[in-house]
Write a protein that holds these residues in place. Structure first.
Motif, PDB file in Angstrom:
ATOM      1  N   ARG A 150      20.497 -20.418 -51.935  1.00 43.95           N
ATOM      2  CA  ARG A 150      21.662 -19.536 -51.742  1.00 43.95           C
ATOM      3  C   ARG A 150      21.736 -18.509 -52.861  1.00 43.95           C
ATOM      4  NH1 ARG A 150      26.763 -22.784 -49.105  1.00 43.95           N
ATOM      5  NH2 ARG A 150      25.561 -23.946 -47.557  1.00 43.95           N
ATOM      6  N   PHE A 151      21.451 -18.944 -54.065  1.00 42.64           N
ATOM      7  CA  PHE A 151      21.471 -18.047 -55.221  1.00 42.64           C
ATOM      8  C   PHE A 151      20.467 -16.902 -55.018  1.00 42.64           C
ATOM      9  CE2 PHE A 151      19.492 -16.913 -59.302  1.00 42.64           C
ATOM     10  CZ  PHE A 151      20.596 -16.407 -59.967  1.00 42.64           C
ATOM     11  N   LEU A 152      19.250 -17.238 -54.597  1.00 38.78           N
ATOM     12  CA  LEU A 152      18.205 -16.240 -54.439  1.00 38.78           C
ATOM     13  C   LEU A 152      18.507 -15.284 -53.281  1.00 38.78           C
ATOM     14  CD1 LEU A 152      15.027 -18.445 -54.995  1.00 38.78           C
ATOM     15  CD2 LEU A 152      16.017 -16.794 -56.582  1.00 38.78           C
ATOM     16  N   ARG A 153      19.060 -15.811 -52.196  1.00 38.23           N
ATOM     17  CA  ARG A 153      19.337 -14.975 -51.033  1.00 38.23           C
ATOM     18  C   ARG A 153      20.468 -13.994 -51.265  1.00 38.23           C
ATOM     19  NH1 ARG A 153      18.541 -19.810 -47.583  1.00 38.23           N
ATOM     20  NH2 ARG A 153      16.608 -19.522 -46.421  1.00 38.23           N
ATOM     21  N   TRP A 154      21.488 -14.399 -52.056  1.00 38.23           N
ATOM     22  CA  TRP A 154      22.700 -13.595 -52.149  1.00 38.23           C
ATOM     23  C   TRP A 154      22.836 -12.826 -53.445  1.00 38.23           C
ATOM     24  CZ3 TRP A 154      25.799 -12.408 -48.251  1.00 38.23           C
ATOM     25  CH2 TRP A 154      25.668 -13.158 -47.075  1.00 38.23           C
ATOM     26  N   GLN A 155      21.749 -12.724 -54.219  1.00 39.93           N
ATOM     27  CA  GLN A 155      21.836 -11.908 -55.431  1.00 39.93           C
ATOM     28  C   GLN A 155      21.398 -10.487 -55.131  1.00 39.93           C
ATOM     29  OE1 GLN A 155      23.147 -12.747 -58.430  1.00 39.93           O
ATOM     30  NE2 GLN A 155      23.784 -14.547 -57.354  1.00 39.93           N
ATOM     31  N   VAL A 205      10.931 -11.356 -53.505  1.00 44.47           N
ATOM     32  CA  VAL A 205      11.870 -12.445 -53.280  1.00 44.47           C
ATOM     33  C   VAL A 205      11.488 -13.282 -52.067  1.00 44.47           C
ATOM     34  CG1 VAL A 205      14.279 -13.013 -52.775  1.00 44.47           C
ATOM     35  CG2 VAL A 205      13.735 -11.183 -54.398  1.00 44.47           C
ATOM     36  N   HIS A 206      10.972 -12.648 -50.999  1.00 41.33           N
ATOM     37  CA  HIS A 206      10.670 -13.409 -49.790  1.00 41.33           C
ATOM     38  C   HIS A 206       9.596 -14.461 -50.028  1.00 41.33           C
ATOM     39  CE1 HIS A 206       7.807 -10.061 -49.797  1.00 41.33           C
ATOM     40  NE2 HIS A 206       7.039 -10.740 -48.971  1.00 41.33           N
ATOM     41  N   HIS A 207       8.670 -14.178 -50.952  1.00 33.95           N
ATOM     42  CA  HIS A 207       7.659 -15.183 -51.268  1.00 33.95           C
ATOM     43  C   HIS A 207       8.282 -16.353 -52.032  1.00 33.95           C
ATOM     44  CE1 HIS A 207       4.434 -12.955 -49.615  1.00 33.95           C
ATOM     45  NE2 HIS A 207       4.391 -12.025 -50.541  1.00 33.95           N
ATOM     46  N   VAL A 208       9.203 -16.051 -52.924  1.00 31.91           N
ATOM     47  CA  VAL A 208       9.887 -17.114 -53.661  1.00 31.91           C
ATOM     48  C   VAL A 208      10.670 -18.002 -52.704  1.00 31.91           C
ATOM     49  CG1 VAL A 208      11.560 -17.641 -55.460  1.00 31.91           C
ATOM     50  CG2 VAL A 208      10.053 -15.673 -55.718  1.00 31.91           C
ATOM     51  N   LEU A 209      11.372 -17.379 -51.755  1.00 26.94           N
ATOM     52  CA  LEU A 209      12.142 -18.148 -50.782  1.00 26.94           C
ATOM     53  C   LEU A 209      11.229 -19.048 -49.957  1.00 26.94           C
ATOM     54  CD1 LEU A 209      14.649 -15.427 -49.556  1.00 26.94           C
ATOM     55  CD2 LEU A 209      15.136 -17.368 -51.044  1.00 26.94           C
ATOM     56  N   ARG A 210      10.065 -18.547 -49.598  1.00 33.09           N
ATOM     57  CA  ARG A 210       9.133 -19.374 -48.824  1.00 33.09           C
ATOM     58  C   ARG A 210       8.678 -20.581 -49.642  1.00 33.09           C
ATOM     59  NH1 ARG A 210       3.249 -17.781 -46.123  1.00 33.09           N
ATOM     60  NH2 ARG A 210       2.858 -19.881 -45.282  1.00 33.09           N
ATOM     61  N   LEU A 211       8.376 -20.357 -50.910  1.00 32.98           N
ATOM     62  CA  LEU A 211       7.968 -21.479 -51.767  1.00 32.98           C
ATOM     63  C   LEU A 211       9.055 -22.534 -51.836  1.00 32.98           C
ATOM     64  CD1 LEU A 211       6.223 -19.722 -54.804  1.00 32.98           C
ATOM     65  CD2 LEU A 211       5.131 -20.998 -52.974  1.00 32.98           C
ATOM     66  N   MET A 212      10.308 -22.079 -51.981  1.00 35.09           N
ATOM     67  CA  MET A 212      11.413 -23.011 -52.107  1.00 35.09           C
ATOM     68  C   MET A 212      11.673 -23.765 -50.809  1.00 35.09           C
ATOM     69  SD  MET A 212      12.493 -22.822 -55.235  1.00 35.09           S
ATOM     70  CE  MET A 212      14.077 -23.633 -55.068  1.00 35.09           C
ATOM     71  N   GLU A 213      11.474 -23.087 -49.667  1.00 32.84           N
ATOM     72  CA  GLU A 213      11.810 -23.686 -48.381  1.00 32.84           C
ATOM     73  C   GLU A 213      10.707 -24.575 -47.829  1.00 32.84           C
ATOM     74  OE1 GLU A 213      12.653 -20.096 -46.239  1.00 32.84           O
ATOM     75  OE2 GLU A 213      14.812 -20.366 -46.434  1.00 32.84           O
ATOM     76  N   GLU A 214       9.438 -24.166 -48.004  1.00 34.14           N
ATOM     77  CA  GLU A 214       8.339 -24.836 -47.333  1.00 34.14           C
ATOM     78  C   GLU A 214       7.572 -25.823 -48.214  1.00 34.14           C
ATOM     79  OE1 GLU A 214       5.724 -22.130 -45.349  1.00 34.14           O
ATOM     80  OE2 GLU A 214       7.366 -20.938 -44.501  1.00 34.14           O
ATOM     81  N   PHE A 215       7.680 -25.696 -49.519  1.00 34.10           N
ATOM     82  CA  PHE A 215       6.905 -26.544 -50.416  1.00 34.10           C
ATOM     83  C   PHE A 215       7.843 -27.530 -51.116  1.00 34.10           C
ATOM     84  CE2 PHE A 215       4.459 -22.860 -49.623  1.00 34.10           C
ATOM     85  CZ  PHE A 215       3.119 -23.182 -49.804  1.00 34.10           C
TER      86      PHE A 215
END
Length: 215
Positions: free
Chosen positions: A210-215, A88-98
């Motif tokens: 938010r969805f990815l962080r809180w699931q 999940v942390h890699h997905v969050l990075r993609l969403m936040e930085e790219f």
């Protein structure tokens, strides 16, 4: 569409190149590691890079680090990352930085050639593509004080599909609902998550984060 493929496993890399060629892509180069990948892109910029997330020397996050470097000097290149693992942390990075034109798929997804080709083209077109398996696993988990608890079942379904990168038009087709109805659900999701319109934040991206962080 011109593609560069990067993976340390030669059999997977060659197989990927053959699959892409069969689907109409032009595989212009192959890389064995992240440094080689970055060098190839600098010399001959493709439309899309498809890279393993874990590569030599550390087999950690070399693929995503290479993607970040490529985005810094070739922002027009689509970036598709493949992994054997749900991280999940890699997905969050993609969403936040790219800023769009990125994807994260499990390697098993490649077996569905038609769907994989569609996802690669979506990334090349600027969309964000997140593996459905990742989203479905996240949906099955629960946390206390869930900030998404106010969403209805349909609103959570809409948000789940948004997390996979579906546009409103694609949501309408997937859920067999009118575009106007989809717009209403999306607005409701934004409202319940407290995401007000603003120039500095993209509400769709913030909702998915938010969805990815809180699931």
């Amino acid at each position: 569409m011109r593609v560069i493929v990067a993976d340390d496993a030669v059999l997977f890399r060659e197989g990927m190149a053959r699959i892409l060629a069969e689907e109409g892509f032009d595989v212009v180069a192959q890389a064995r590691n992240s440094a080689e990948l970055v060098g190839l892109v600098r010399r001959d910029t493709p439309d899309v890079v498809i890279t393993d997330l874990r590569m030599p020397p550390g087999f950690a996050d070399e693929g995503i680090e290479a993607a970040a470097e490529i985005r810094s000097f070739a922002p027009q290149v689509g970036l598709m990352l493949l992994s054997q693992y749900v991280e999940v942390h890699h997905v969050l990075r993609l969403m936040e930085e790219f800023d769009g034109a990125v994807g994260y798929l499990l390697k098993d997804r490649v077996s569905d050639l038609g769907a994989f080709a569609v996802d690669v083209r979506r990334v090349a077109g600027g969309e964000v593509v997140i593996d459905a398996e990742l989203v479905s696993r996240l949906v099955g988990r629960r946390r206390e004080r869930d900030p998404l608890a106010e969403l209805t079942h349909r609103e959570r379904e809409v948000l789940s599909l948004m997390a996979q990168g579906l546009t409103n038009a694609a949501l309408s087709e997937e859920l067999v609902l009118s575009p106007k109805t989809i717009e209403g659900y999306v607005r409701s999701v934004f409202t319940k998550l407290g995401l007000e319109p603003g120039e500095r934040e993209h509400r769709r991206v913030q909702a998915v984060l938010r969805f990815l962080r809180w699931q």
